[in-house]
Motif scaffolding. Structure first.
Motif, PDB file in Angstrom:
ATOM      1  N   ILE B 427       0.850  -1.181   0.000  1.00  5.16           N
ATOM      2  CA  ILE B 427       0.000   0.000   0.000  1.00  5.16           C
ATOM      3  C   ILE B 427       0.895   1.244   0.000  1.00  5.16           C
ATOM      4  O   ILE B 427       1.814   1.345   0.814  1.00  5.16           O
ATOM      5  CB  ILE B 427      -0.946  -0.013   1.211  1.00  5.16           C
ATOM      6  CG1 ILE B 427      -1.841  -1.244   1.127  1.00  5.16           C
ATOM      7  CG2 ILE B 427      -1.761   1.270   1.278  1.00  5.16           C
ATOM      8  CD1 ILE B 427      -2.864  -1.378   2.214  1.00  5.16           C
ATOM      9  N   ARG B 428       0.652   2.109  -0.915  1.00  7.45           N
ATOM     10  CA  ARG B 428       1.423   3.337  -1.131  1.00  7.45           C
ATOM     11  C   ARG B 428       2.899   3.075  -1.412  1.00  7.45           C
ATOM     12  O   ARG B 428       3.743   3.916  -1.136  1.00  7.45           O
ATOM     13  CB  ARG B 428       1.260   4.283   0.031  1.00  7.45           C
ATOM     14  CG  ARG B 428       0.055   5.158  -0.254  1.00  7.45           C
ATOM     15  CD  ARG B 428      -0.135   6.206   0.723  1.00  7.45           C
ATOM     16  NE  ARG B 428      -1.137   5.842   1.703  1.00  7.45           N
ATOM     17  CZ  ARG B 428      -2.323   5.399   1.416  1.00  7.45           C
ATOM     18  NH1 ARG B 428      -2.698   5.194   0.170  1.00  7.45           N
ATOM     19  NH2 ARG B 428      -3.184   5.122   2.350  1.00  7.45           N
ATOM     20  N   ASN B 429       3.141   1.880  -1.945  1.00  7.17           N
ATOM     21  CA  ASN B 429       4.485   1.553  -2.401  1.00  7.17           C
ATOM     22  C   ASN B 429       5.586   1.780  -1.374  1.00  7.17           C
ATOM     23  O   ASN B 429       6.724   2.021  -1.722  1.00  7.17           O
ATOM     24  CB  ASN B 429       4.814   2.343  -3.667  1.00  7.17           C
ATOM     25  CG  ASN B 429       3.969   1.845  -4.814  1.00  7.17           C
ATOM     26  OD1 ASN B 429       3.754   0.644  -4.937  1.00  7.17           O
ATOM     27  ND2 ASN B 429       3.443   2.760  -5.609  1.00  7.17           N
ATOM     28  N   GLN B 430       5.226   1.702  -0.103  1.00  8.62           N
ATOM     29  CA  GLN B 430       6.279   1.815   0.907  1.00  8.62           C
ATOM     30  C   GLN B 430       6.964   0.470   1.065  1.00  8.62           C
ATOM     31  O   GLN B 430       6.430  -0.559   0.679  1.00  8.62           O
ATOM     32  CB  GLN B 430       5.684   2.250   2.247  1.00  8.62           C
ATOM     33  CG  GLN B 430       5.084   3.635   2.174  1.00  8.62           C
ATOM     34  CD  GLN B 430       4.564   4.069   3.520  1.00  8.62           C
ATOM     35  OE1 GLN B 430       4.737   3.383   4.518  1.00  8.62           O
ATOM     36  NE2 GLN B 430       3.934   5.230   3.550  1.00  8.62           N
ATOM     37  N   LYS B 431       8.115   0.505   1.697  1.00  9.60           N
ATOM     38  CA  LYS B 431       8.781  -0.766   1.984  1.00  9.60           C
ATOM     39  C   LYS B 431       7.863  -1.622   2.849  1.00  9.60           C
ATOM     40  O   LYS B 431       7.217  -1.101   3.757  1.00  9.60           O
ATOM     41  CB  LYS B 431      10.082  -0.499   2.755  1.00  9.60           C
ATOM     42  CG  LYS B 431      11.252  -0.159   1.879  1.00  9.60           C
ATOM     43  CD  LYS B 431      12.489  -0.131   2.750  1.00  9.60           C
ATOM     44  CE  LYS B 431      13.725  -0.455   1.939  1.00  9.60           C
ATOM     45  NZ  LYS B 431      14.878  -0.662   2.830  1.00  9.60           N
ATOM     46  N   PRO B 432       7.813  -2.915   2.607  1.00  9.89           N
ATOM     47  CA  PRO B 432       6.819  -3.730   3.310  1.00  9.89           C
ATOM     48  C   PRO B 432       7.035  -3.797   4.822  1.00  9.89           C
ATOM     49  O   PRO B 432       8.163  -3.864   5.299  1.00  9.89           O
ATOM     50  CB  PRO B 432       6.959  -5.107   2.680  1.00  9.89           C
ATOM     51  CG  PRO B 432       8.214  -5.090   1.901  1.00  9.89           C
ATOM     52  CD  PRO B 432       8.535  -3.674   1.584  1.00  9.89           C
ATOM     53  N   LYS B 433       5.903  -3.753   5.531  1.00  9.41           N
ATOM     54  CA  LYS B 433       5.911  -3.911   6.985  1.00  9.41           C
ATOM     55  C   LYS B 433       5.254  -5.220   7.382  1.00  9.41           C
ATOM     56  O   LYS B 433       5.499  -5.755   8.450  1.00  9.41           O
ATOM     57  CB  LYS B 433       5.066  -2.801   7.627  1.00  9.41           C
ATOM     58  CG  LYS B 433       5.717  -1.460   7.710  1.00  9.41           C
ATOM     59  CD  LYS B 433       4.828  -0.536   8.529  1.00  9.41           C
ATOM     60  CE  LYS B 433       5.351   0.877   8.539  1.00  9.41           C
ATOM     61  NZ  LYS B 433       4.272   1.860   8.574  1.00  9.41           N
ATOM     62  N   GLY B 434       4.330  -5.658   6.556  1.00  6.00           N
ATOM     63  CA  GLY B 434       3.583  -6.863   6.907  1.00  6.00           C
ATOM     64  C   GLY B 434       2.618  -7.185   5.791  1.00  6.00           C
ATOM     65  O   GLY B 434       2.737  -6.656   4.680  1.00  6.00           O
ATOM     66  N   LEU B 435       1.675  -8.065   6.114  1.00  4.83           N
ATOM     67  CA  LEU B 435       0.725  -8.536   5.113  1.00  4.83           C
ATOM     68  C   LEU B 435      -0.684  -8.181   5.564  1.00  4.83           C
ATOM     69  O   LEU B 435      -1.057  -8.457   6.701  1.00  4.83           O
ATOM     70  CB  LEU B 435       0.828 -10.053   4.987  1.00  4.83           C
ATOM     71  CG  LEU B 435       2.097 -10.618   4.355  1.00  4.83           C
ATOM     72  CD1 LEU B 435       2.452 -11.953   4.985  1.00  4.83           C
ATOM     73  CD2 LEU B 435       1.907 -10.767   2.854  1.00  4.83           C
ATOM     74  N   CYS B 436      -1.470  -7.570   4.691  1.00  2.00           N
ATOM     75  CA  CYS B 436      -2.863  -7.327   5.067  1.00  2.00           C
ATOM     76  C   CYS B 436      -3.738  -8.403   4.434  1.00  2.00           C
ATOM     77  O   CYS B 436      -3.258  -9.263   3.692  1.00  2.00           O
ATOM     78  CB  CYS B 436      -3.304  -5.933   4.677  1.00  2.00           C
ATOM     79  SG  CYS B 436      -3.436  -5.715   2.907  1.00  2.00           S
ATOM     80  N   GLY B 437      -5.016  -8.356   4.733  1.00  2.00           N
ATOM     81  CA  GLY B 437      -5.943  -9.422   4.340  1.00  2.00           C
ATOM     82  C   GLY B 437      -5.856  -9.807   2.880  1.00  2.00           C
ATOM     83  O   GLY B 437      -5.728 -10.990   2.550  1.00  2.00           O
TER      84      GLY B 437
END
Ligand code: SF4
Ligand code: FES
Lengths: 444, 635, 317
Positions: B427-437
């Motif tokens: 989301i918003r092309n940020q570096k990944p933090k985790g996984l959403c649904g």
């Protein structure tokens, strides 16, 4: 097969007038489908609907009562061939046979035993049901004397077993008012037996060489005005017996042959394989099982099997929630959490006992759902666990703060730890692995 | 006064020194995410200060930001004071996302036909020759303007009391507001001059965790403002049961006022950004779950959570909005959606309304997914509904690297079937933090397609690949290596995560199957599947079918409707005729208690499999998986 | 024409062969074929498919065995090959089911002993064998490979695969030409799921026996009974993923209180009654192999099955 709610709904007037006591026709249809309402409750059904719904709710196997009073036996009213389709309803009656050759004292002893013997399991009393009196001597007087001996000590349901109507009448003159089962009418003497059945208002067992002639005989008896019938399928050949009883059940519930829409009676004393015939009778559609001799171990196993087969498969048996002890656990013994579904409980309990590790079982209320479904439906939640820990004062029972939860509830482990402050160990999914698990993982 | 310049739009506003950036942003018309109400607790109102002097306690709130973010000037706008001219970047994630709502449901356009009208009247003053009283004069004026007949309008005392002054002070040029309420037409306001352009209504989704408000012009139907807010009742308990328990312990009054406070706060956000006066809001329509609406109305919800689980009211409710404490026009009406049962509330009725499923003979399946889920099956004629708990896995909860759909969440994943290399989008092309649904659903489907997991979700231990390894307790699959992420760790999905996801999806599919069994219909008879709930916006429909979250139907029959509750509330606000059918919808629904339904247990275990134990229910998926397997064994 | 059962079915249970004779490259005296039914158990004249078989269970670690089951076995219990030879001669079961229970002990490592035990039992009896290995994913792969290898050519029925650990057992069955028991916890869906998983590893359906797990009589037996009936019913209705023969064991029924607490001669009677009253119903629900542990249960079960099968007192192999 019961009709689906929507199929029933399509037959209903769709007035949503609430006169049936339900808010809408659809909810009424759901109740009808589940057998929880009677079609008559809706005053606006058209004839078509009445026939279809009437037919799908009237039991295809006639209800028969044997005996009077508290111990009277009700059989019939079965709807399905497989218990998982709905349930089997009326447990078969187990009738212990005595003969008119036995001394009165032995008869009485047998009757008192049947009257008083009880096996208590899961809060239910399991009992034998009644007495069958065999005419062996062929003498009316002797038969009457034997029946009299039975009557002297108990008012249990009876099966009077004599082929000679004269002998039968002698027996009936003693106990005819207590609705014994008359056993049995045959093609040769059915008129006489029907006369007796009518005179005393008793149910009548009928017997023939083949299912076809049995169906014919059943029609003849009905024509004589006797429609409280029981079909005797006894045979020393268990293959023949099983095929006949299966055919009878299928013809009855499908309403293909209404002449076979009656409960089944089996004399298990014929082929020398009484355990096997009793088992076939209990599992495969017997309603009145006559047996001569039942050693203690077989008797218990039989009644337990009957209880198992006749429990409602859709209503899981529940265990009262609470803290249960296995062996004599101490303050550092493990605590295993599980649900109050009886199968889960007993299985785990069995394996824990076998493991010989004293421990506590913390049984929480999931309304009888298994672990898997309780987790899915939210009946097993961290709050339930927390409340149970508090309610059963677990903190004072043990000195540690570790809870072993079932493998299938692993997704809850984090939340349980959070809300209870107890450390959670995720146990195995299969109770059979519990001993090994405790051995490997448990340290207080 | 310092000037605050907002990037990237360069919108400017002046505020007093010491105001918060949040206040400045609101003044400038931004719909900021203020989930915790500006208490510095939620971290949703993050902004980046690019230049200028501000005050922010970085120590206290430091844990909201990574080192990178802090380096870019990230701070909480609600906790940052403006001390001089500043330039501030508002990341998109800090703005209230306009939720996708289906005001124009497919084939059912909503006609603007509200229940409130404003009439600008220019009345002749009374004379000796024309001595009719003020009120009649006014009502006649309305009738002449094409409004309801004079005799049909009821004028309450509070309004009558204002009439003489308003008429005379305005030189007999006034605006009268008439609303249609259950008793008939009602004169609810008189004001000086012509205010006909100021006629608004509010549609409210009162959720257990969030409150969403849409302000609509009742003149042209346009959206004038949106506000959203945490439901402040959260301070009395996270989930719905703990709220009821709180009410039981004498806390009903407090919960009630927290509910109105939460709505009022969202209303304020929305009306401030629109620059309108809350007094010009003449109607409020609220859709919420049964317990929330009971509490809002101050009705004891305690008996709903005990057997036999009956709500106090099911039908719709109306009252004066001020009576429950809503800060809108004095005589404005409040309309509460009807409910079906404790579990099927007004929010679901709103979903149904928005989907339009009751306006056709075709059969639709509507699924509202959150931590709890509701499923409705039916058409114009009949409807079955059920509800259950799905667990939070599908929303990213209970999954090791799961998260809500916030910036940095991996929302899309695909795997290269040969190399097992993932490619993903965050989301918003940020570096990944985790996984959403939606990312989790993708991942599950892709792992299955690549035969990394079997149909029960177990990772195949026989594959040797650097991304597949034995984790701390169970095997896991590495989605993103450490240097790709913004959290200084690898992002993995474990076998336990996968199982939790499967259990969640299984409850939903099992509920769908149970309703279909009850109705005796096959999946081919389903002409539409509607997804409601924020979660449904981004979901990959093919993947949702592939893992057996929903029954297999042609994918163009699956429609995501975003927040259906707010959509339904909007529709009812804009068109009064839709309100009338709501009770009828609610009454038609037959509620099925899943726990009492013996087939549910079976359906559930059958559904704990990808996509389902009865493979014939998913023929398309099976064809596809067969090909994948063939491909794998003969590379 | 007479009135007969009405059911009509479209499916058929697959056949499964256990044991290989010399002509098939093994050393068994005969092979046992189960399955093949096109109707409910024992229904039809003659009944369809093959008669249900009785297996006698023994172990390489009697300390874990129910005492009721080994009281009359004496010292033979300490040597599985002795035990098996005795069983074949005196008890005459249709099959022998050997539990390598020693693999379930903590710290088990003696793989070569497993191979030796299997070979010795294969020497000692010519009956077709069912062999139960480990139940720990960490050991499975080596244990099943060892068993598979030691019994290569004998077409044994290997136990047990479960949904959490099926790959090793399936691989051994495929590599060494054996069949596999697929065990699931009393649920028709779980049984079917495992069969699908096994199919997808490449194990053909005619090499699988379903063990839906049999709860103890009085403590859950009814669930197992109905699951077996449902599996059989679905298979006959055409569900090929459930159309494998069923195997059922009375092991749990020997752990119930009624059996554990019975004493002396009563203990034997109780054990025999509990096995009879759970395993004969199991065949009526659809089981093709029923397993018992009490030596005195075998004859009674066999004659009851024979009578149900064709009305005879016994049925030749
Ligand atoms: S009484 Fe009949 S018509 Fe009226 S609601 Fe009930 S089912 Fe419908
Ligand atoms: S931290 Fe929640 S609004 Fe600022």
């Amino acid at each position: 097969m019961p009709l689906k709610p929507l199929d029933i709904y399509k037959l209903l007037p769709k007035k949503n007038c609430k006169e049936c006591g339900d808010p809408t026709c659809l909810t009424f249809a759901m109740k009808l489908s589940g057998g929880k309402a009677k079609p008559e409750a809706c005053p606006y059904l058209d004839d078509n609907a009445k026939t279809i719904l009437g037919a799908s709710t009237r039991p295809p196997v006639r209800r028969i009562r044997i005996g009077v009073g508290e111990r009277a036996l009700t059989v019939g009213e079965e709807l399905v061939q497989f218990r998982h389709e709905k349930s089997f309803f009326h447990e078969p009656g187990i009738m212990i046979a005595v003969t008119d050759m036995m001394p009165a004292e032995s008869i009485k002893k047998e009757v008192i035993f049947v009257r008083d013997w009880v096996l208590t399991r899961i809060g239910t009393d399991l009992r034998l049901n009644g007495i069958a009196v065999r005419s062996v001597s062929g003498s009316p007087e002797q038969f009457a004397r034997a029946v009299g001996a039975v009557e002297e000590v108990a008012d249990l349901p009876e099966v009077l077993m004599a082929d000679d109507p004269l002998v039968m009448e002698a027996g009936l003159s003693v106990c005819g008012n207590y609705r014994p089962l008359i056993h049995a009418a045959r093609l040769l003497q059915y008129r006489e037996m029907c006369r007796l059945a009518k005179k005393y208002g008793c149910p009548l067992a009928i017997k023939a060489d083949s299912l076809d002639s049995l169906a014919e005989l059943s029609g003849l008896c009905v024509a004589e005005g006797v429609d409280h019938l029981v079909l005797d399928l006894s045979s020393p050949n268990l293959h023949a017996l099983l095929n006949a009883s299966t055919a009878v059940r299928q013809h009855a519930i499908s309403r293909t042959t209404p002449a076979l829409g009656y409960p089944v009676c089996i004399d298990t004393g014929l082929g020398g394989l009484s355990d096997a015939s009793l088992i076939a009778g209990v599992t495969k559609f017997g309603s009145v099982l006559i047996c001569d001799d039942l050693p203690g171990a077989s008797r218990k196993a039989l009644l337990v099997l009957r209880q198992n087969i006749y429990t409602d498969p859709q209503k899981p048996i529940q265990i009262t929630p609470g803290l249960y002890r296995v062996g004599t656990p101490g303050r550092d013994s493990p605590v295993l959490l599980t649900v109050n579904f009886s199968l889960t409980f007993f299985t785990l309990q069995g394996y824990l006992e076998a493991s010989r590790v004293p421990c506590f079982m913390l049984i929480v209320d999931t309304e009888g759902l298994s672990v898997l479904t309780a987790v899915a439906s939210g009946k097993l939640q961290e709050t339930v666990v927390r409340d149970a820990i508090g309610k059963y004062d677990l903190a004072n029972e043990v000195s540690h703060r570790t809870l072993i939860i079932p493998g299938y509830s692993a997704p809850l482990s984090g939340r349980i730890e959070e809300i209870t402050g107890w450390k959670v160990l995720v146990g195995p999914r299969d109770a059979a692995d519990i001993a090994e698990f405790l051995e490997k993982e448990w340290k207080p | 006064m310092p000037t605050v310049t907002f990037l990237p739009s360069f919108r400017k506003t002046e505020v007093a020194q010491g105001s918060t950036i949040l206040e400045a942003a609101q003044k400038a018309g931004f719909h900021m995410n203020v989930v915790c109400g500006g208490q510095g607790k939620c971290g949703k109102c993050t902004v980046m200060v690019r230049s200028g002097e501000t005050e922010f306690d970085r120590e206290k709130f430091g844990n909201f930001f990574s080192r990178d973010e802090a380096g870019e000037g990230a701070c909480l706008s609600c906790q940052t004071r403006v001390m001089g001219d500043v330039r501030v970047l508002i990341p998109e994630g800090s703005l209230v996302q306009e939720q996708q709502i289906l005001i124009d449901t497919p084939g059912v356009p909503v006609e603007l036909d509200p229940a409130v009208w404003k009439y600008a009247l220019s009345l002749l003053p009374p004379t000796l020759d024309d001595p009719s009283p003020d009120l009649s004069r006014l009502l006649w004026g309305i009738e002449k303007k094409g409004g309801p007949k004079e005799g049909a309008i009821y004028a309450p005392l509070e309004v009558i009391r204002q009439i003489p002054k308003v008429l005379r002070e305005s030189g007999w040029k006034i605006t009268a507001t008439v609303a249609l309420v259950p008793g008939g037409y009602r004169l609810i306001n008189v004001e000086k001059g012509n205010t006909t352009s100021h006629c608004y209504g509010a549609a409210v989704d009162l959720g257990t965790t969030t409150v969403v408000v849409y302000l609509r012009s009742l003149i042209d139907g346009s959206i004038v403002g949106i506000g959203s807010n945490y439901n402040r009742q959260i301070s009395c308990g996270e989930d719905i049961l703990s709220r009821v328990n709180y009410a039981k312990r004498g806390g009903l009054g407090k919960l009630q006022s927290l509910a109105t406070e939460s709505i009022n706060a969202a209303l304020t956000t929305a009306s401030n950004s629109a620059g309108i006066d809350r007094d010009d809001i003449y109607e409020v329509v609220v859709a919420g779950n049964t317990i929330m609406t009971h509490i809002l109305m101050g009705i004891d919800p305690a008996y709903m959570i005990e057997e036999p689980y009956v709500p106090v009211v099911r039908r719709h409710l109306t009252t004066a909005a001020r009576r429950v404490g809503l800060a809108v026009g004095e005589n404005s009406g409040l309309f509460i959606f009807p409910a079906v049962s404790d579990f099927i509330g007004g929010d679901i009725i709103a979903d149904i309304l928005a989907s339009g499923m009751t306006e056709t003979n075709d059969i639709s399946l509507l699924i509202d997914i959150g931590t709890n889920f509701e499923v409705v099956l039916g058409n114009r004629d009949w409807m079955f509904a059920c509800a259950g708990a799905a667990g939070p896995a599908l929303e990213g909860g209970e999954v090791l690297f799961g998260m809500r759909a916030n910036p940095g969440a991996i929302e899309q994943v695909s795997l290269d079937l040969d190399t097992l290399e993932p490619s993903y989008r965050t989301i918003r092309n940020q570096k990944p933090k985790g996984l959403c649904g939606s990312g989790l659903i993708d991942l599950l489907a892709e792992l299955l397609r690549a035969c990394v997991i079997d149909r029960t979700g177990r990772i195949n231990p026989m594959i040797s690949h650097e991304r597949i390894r034995e984790g701390r307790q169970v095997p896991e699959f590495v989605v993103a290596w450490r240097d790709e992420t913004s959290i200084g760790k690898e992002i993995v999905i474990t076998e336990n995560d996968i199982k939790a996801l499967i259990m969640s999806k299984a409850s939903i599919l099992a509920a769908c199957q149970t309703l279909m069994n009850q109705a005796g219909i096959e999946r081919s008879a389903i002409s539409r599947i509607y997804f409601s709930g924020a979660f449904g916006n981004y979901i990959n429909k093919d993947h949702a079918i592939m893992i057996g979250l929903i029954p297999e139907v042609p994918v163009d029959r699956v429609i995501t409707m975003g927040n259906g509750a707010i959509a339904g509330a909007n529709i009812a606000l804009l068109n009064r005729k839709k309100k009338r059918i709501l009770d009828e919808i609610a009454r038609k629904i037959a509620y099925i208690e899943l726990n009492a339904d013996p087939s549910f247990m079976d359906e559930y275990t059958g559904s704990c499999f990808l996509p389902h134990t009865d493979l014939s229910l998913f023929p398309g998926v099976e064809r596809m998986l067969d090909q994948c397997r063939i491909r794998r064994v003969s590379p | 024409m007479g009135l007969t059962p009405l059911s009509e079915w479209s499916g058929q249970i697959g056949e499964l062969v256990i044991g290989a004779t010399r002509t098939d490259g093994g050393t068994r005296s005969h092979a046992v074929t189960i399955g093949g039914e096109r109707d409910l158990p024992y229904i039809g004249i003659p009944p369809s498919g093959h008669i249900p078989r009785v297996a006698y269970e023994l172990t390489d670690d009697p300390s874990l065995w129910q005492s009721a089951a080994i009281r009359t076995i004496g010292d033979r219990a300490h040597d599985p090959s002795d035990w098996a030879a005795f069983a074949e001669k005196e008890l005459q079961p249709d099959l022998i089911r050997l539990y390598l229970s020693s693999t379930r002990r903590r710290g088990f490592s003696d793989l070569s002993q497993i191979g030796k035990t299997v070979e010795a039992v294969l020497q000692a009896t010519k009956l077709p064998l069912i062999i139960e290995g480990s139940n720990d994913p960490a050991l499975d792969s080596s244990v099943f490979r060892k068993i598979g290898e030691a019994a290569e050519g004998e077409r044994v029925l290997l136990g047990t695969a479960e949904s959490g650990r099926y790959r090793s057992a399936a691989a051994a069955a495929m590599a060494y030409g054996h069949s596999l028991i697929a065990q699931s916890p009393i649920d028709i869906n779980l049984a079917k799921q495992l069969n699908i998983l096994l199919r997808e590893t490449g194990l053909p359906h005619d090499r699988i026996a379903i063990d839906p797990y049999t709860g103890a009589l009085g403590y859950g037996f009814e669930y197992s009974y109905s699951v077996m009936e449902r599996i059989r019913y679905s298979a006959l209705k055409g569900d090929t993923d459930l159309a494998m023969p069923l195997i059922s064991s009375a092991a749990d029924s020997l752990t119930v209180k009624e059996v554990r607490e019975a004493e002396g001669g009563d203990a034997d009677q109780a054990a025999v009654a509990w096995e009879m009253y759970s395993m004969l119903p199991a065949t009526l629900a659809g089981a093709s192999i029923v397993c018992v542990r009490h030596p005195l249960s075998i004859a009674g079960l066999k004659s009851a099955i024979a009578s149900l099968w064709n009305g005879q007192k016994s049925v030749g192999v």
